[in-house]
Design a protein around this motif. Structure first.
Motif, PDB file in Angstrom:
ATOM      1  N   ARG A  39       0.813  -1.222   0.000  1.00  0.00           N
ATOM      2  CA  ARG A  39       0.000   0.000   0.000  1.00  0.00           C
ATOM      3  C   ARG A  39       0.842   1.266   0.000  1.00  0.00           C
ATOM      4  O   ARG A  39       0.343   2.348  -0.332  1.00  0.00           O
ATOM      5  N   ASN A  43      -2.166   2.112  -2.984  1.00  0.00           N
ATOM      6  CA  ASN A  43      -2.999   2.072  -1.786  1.00  0.00           C
ATOM      7  C   ASN A  43      -4.159   1.087  -1.898  1.00  0.00           C
ATOM      8  O   ASN A  43      -4.570   0.479  -0.903  1.00  0.00           O
ATOM      9  N   ASP A  44      -4.680   0.921  -3.108  1.00  0.00           N
ATOM     10  CA  ASP A  44      -5.832   0.029  -3.285  1.00  0.00           C
ATOM     11  C   ASP A  44      -5.352  -1.412  -3.488  1.00  0.00           C
ATOM     12  O   ASP A  44      -5.617  -2.044  -4.514  1.00  0.00           O
ATOM     13  N   THR A  45      -4.621  -1.918  -2.501  1.00  0.00           N
ATOM     14  CA  THR A  45      -4.157  -3.306  -2.479  1.00  0.00           C
ATOM     15  C   THR A  45      -4.852  -4.034  -1.343  1.00  0.00           C
ATOM     16  O   THR A  45      -5.092  -3.456  -0.285  1.00  0.00           O
ATOM     17  N   ASN A  46      -5.172  -5.303  -1.580  1.00  0.00           N
ATOM     18  CA  ASN A  46      -5.728  -6.101  -0.498  1.00  0.00           C
ATOM     19  C   ASN A  46      -5.186  -7.526  -0.582  1.00  0.00           C
ATOM     20  O   ASN A  46      -4.636  -7.933  -1.605  1.00  0.00           O
ATOM     21  N   LYS A 265      -9.328   2.172 -11.967  1.00  0.00           N
ATOM     22  CA  LYS A 265      -8.258   1.680 -11.103  1.00  0.00           C
ATOM     23  C   LYS A 265      -8.745   0.462 -10.324  1.00  0.00           C
ATOM     24  O   LYS A 265      -9.520   0.596  -9.369  1.00  0.00           O
ATOM     25  N   THR A 267      -8.602  -2.992  -7.825  1.00  0.00           N
ATOM     26  CA  THR A 267      -7.918  -3.408  -6.602  1.00  0.00           C
ATOM     27  C   THR A 267      -6.849  -4.430  -6.953  1.00  0.00           C
ATOM     28  O   THR A 267      -7.112  -5.406  -7.668  1.00  0.00           O
TER      29      THR A 267
END
Length: 415
Positions: A39, A43-46, A265, A267
Motif C-alpha cells: 500500500r 494504496n488500493d491493495t488487499n 483503477k 484493486t
C-alpha cells in the motif's frame, strides 16, 4: 513468542509431549507488514489469504477481521471460509477443480470464480443460462512465460487466439461479468514477480484497448517468501526478498501505470500463504531416545517430518533445545546428530546435522513450520497432535485444535 522449559512443561502437562504452538501476534505482524509494504506504492491493495497453505480457522477468521479476502481452491475450503464468517462476496474460488454445486452456490451469493479452463467456462455459462436474472462474477486465470524455465499448468495461455475468443464469448452473455484477471506461479524469486507484474499490466492494457472492459480486481497470486532467521536464509542459493522488495517490483509499477492511465483503477490482490503463516507456528516434540549406529548418532522424537513439512527437499528449519528441570539425565555434546521421527520410514528425519547439547526428555522446538504442515499431515501411523495458541504476555493458552483420536480417523471406515 518467548518460551522456556517451564512454559513447555506446563503446556505438555495439559496437551501431551508433542504439540503445535500458534502465534497469532506473529501472523498479525506479517499481515500488516506485507499489506502496508504494497500500500505504500499502491494504496488500493488487499490480501486474499491462501487457505490451502494453512486453513486453521483461527487464521482465516483473523484475515476476515482485518478486512481481507479468502482465496480457496476447493469445496472444503469454501466451507471453511463460510463457517469462519467470511462473506461469499469476499471469496475468490481458484484451483483447477471446482464442483458444479459449490460453483453455483458461490456465484449466486456474489462470490468470484476464477476460470481455469474451457470446461469450467462452459459450466459457468450453462449455469448462467439457467439463472438469467442473476449476475455471475468471474475472473480468468492467466498463463504466460516468466522466463524461469517452467511451464505453469494453471490458467489460459494469454498469447493464444483462444484467450481473445474467450473474452469475446463472455461478453455475449449479459449476466456473466468478467471482473477479474488472475495469475498464479510457484516461483518466489524476485524477478519473476517483476515479470508477472509486467505481463498482467500489459494484458490489462490490451484488454482495455480492445474492449474498454472495466475490471474490479487484478491478482498477482501468491508465492512470497516469509520472514526467516539468518540460519534459514543461508541454506538458499539466492537472496531472500523482503516484503518491501516484492512491493517495489510489483506495487510500484502498478501505481506508475494507473497514475497515467485513463482506465479505471482496480484493486490489486495478492494471495500470500507462506509469507503470513511460516513463522506463525512452531512444533514441539520430546526426545525419546538417542543411540549410535555405526558411529552415527540419531535422536528419535515424538513427532515426524510429516509434522513440519511434506517437501522432500525441505531445508533444516531452525530448532531450539529446552531442558526440562524435571529431567535428571545429563546432557551430552553431539556433533552432526540427526533427529529422526516416530514413523517406520527410513527417510523420516526432522533435522540433519545437529550439533550441541541434547538429552532424552529434552524438548525440541521447530520454527518456521506454519506453511503446508498441518494441512498436508497424513493420518500415517499416528493421528495428528493438538494445536495450542500461546500468548507470552500472560502465559495463557487456548486449544485451537484438540489432538486427533482413533475415532476421528476411522469413523468413515466399516469394521
Amino acid at each position: 513468542m518467548r518460551l522456556n522449559s517451564e512454559i513447555l512443561e506446563t503446556i505438555s502437562g495439559d496437551f501431551g509431549d508433542s504439540f503445535y504452538l500458534l502465534d497469532s501476534k506473529a501472523f498479525e505482524r506479517n499481515y500488516w507488514d506485507l499489506l502496508n509494504s504494497f500500500r505504500e506504492y499502491y494504496n488500493d491493495t488487499n490480501i486474499a489469504y491462501s487457505y490451502k497453505t494453512n486453513y486453521i480457522p483461527r487464521f482465516c477468521k483473523l484475515v476476515n477481521s482485518y478486512g481481507g479476502f479468502a482465496e480457496v481452491v476447493s469445496d472444503m475450503e469454501y466451507q471453511v471460509a463460510i463457517k469462519s464468517g467470511v462473506s461469499p462476496r469476499k471469496i475468490f474460488f481458484n484451483g483447477p477443480y471446482k464442483s458444479k454445486a459449490i460453483t453455483l452456490r458461490l456465484l449466486l451469493d456474489g462470490g468470484i470464480v476464477n476460470i481455469d479452463c474451457l470446461e469450467e467456462l462452459q459450466l459457468v455459462l450453462d449455469l448462467a443460462k439457467n439463472h438469467r436474472h442473476e449476475i455471475f462474477n468471474i475472473g480468468l486465470r492467466c498463463n504466460f512465460d516468466l522466463d524461469d524455465g517452467e511451464i505453469s499448468r494453471f490458467g489460459f495461455d494469454v498469447t493464444s487466439n483462444q484467450f481473445s475468443a474467450i473474452v469475446q464469448e463472455i461478453s455475449q452473455h449479459h449476466n456473466v461479468k468478467l471482473i477479474s484477471l488472475h495469475c498464479h506461479f510457484a516461483n518466489r524469486i524476485l524477478y519473476t514477480w517483476q515479470k508477472r507484474t509486467e505481463e498482467m499490466i500489459n494484458l490489462y492494457d490490451k484488454l482495455q484497448k480492445e474492449s474498454n472492459h472495466p475490471l474490479a480486481f487484478i491478482s498477482l497470486g501468491g508465492a512470497i517468501y516469509g520472514k526467516m532467521q539468518p540460519e534459514m536464509k543461508a541454506q538458499f542459493s539466492h537472496s531472500i526478498p523482503t516484503f518491501a522488495d516484492y512491493a517495489r517490483v510489483a506495487a510500484k509499477p502498478f501505481n506508475s501505470y494507473f497514475v497515467q492511465s485513463e482506465y479505471n483503477k482496480p484493486t490489486l490482490i495478492i494471495e500470500p500463504g507462506t509469507a503470513l503463516v511460516a513463522n506463525s507456528m512452531k512444533f514441539v516434540a520430546r526426545v525419546v531416545s538417542i543411540k549410535s549406529v555405526r558411529g552415527k548418532y540419531i535422536a528419535t522424537v515424538g513427532g515426524s517430518s510429516y509434522n513440519i513439512s511434506p517437501n522432500p527437499n525441505r531445508k533444516n528449519v531452525p530448532i531450539t533445545v529446552y531442558r526440562p528441570t524435571s529431567i535428571a539425565t545429563a546432557s551430552q555434546d553431539y556433533i552432526d546428530l540427526d533427529v529422526a521421527g516416530y514413523t517406520c520410514i527410513e527417510t523420516d528425519y526432522l533435522y540433519r546435522g545437529f550439533s550441541g547439547q541434547l538429552a532424552v526428555g529434552d524438548f525440541l522446538v521447530w520454527d518456521q513450520i506454519g506453511a503446508y504442515s498441518v494441512v498436508m499431515k497424513p493420518p500415517f501411523i499416528l493421528p495428528n497432535f493438538p494445536i495450542v495458541e500461546y500468548h507470552d504476555d500472560d502465559n495463557s493458552t487456548k486449544c485451537i485444535k484438540r489432538a486427533e483420536t482413533f475415532e476421528d480417523i476411522f469413523q468413515t471406515y466399516e469394521f
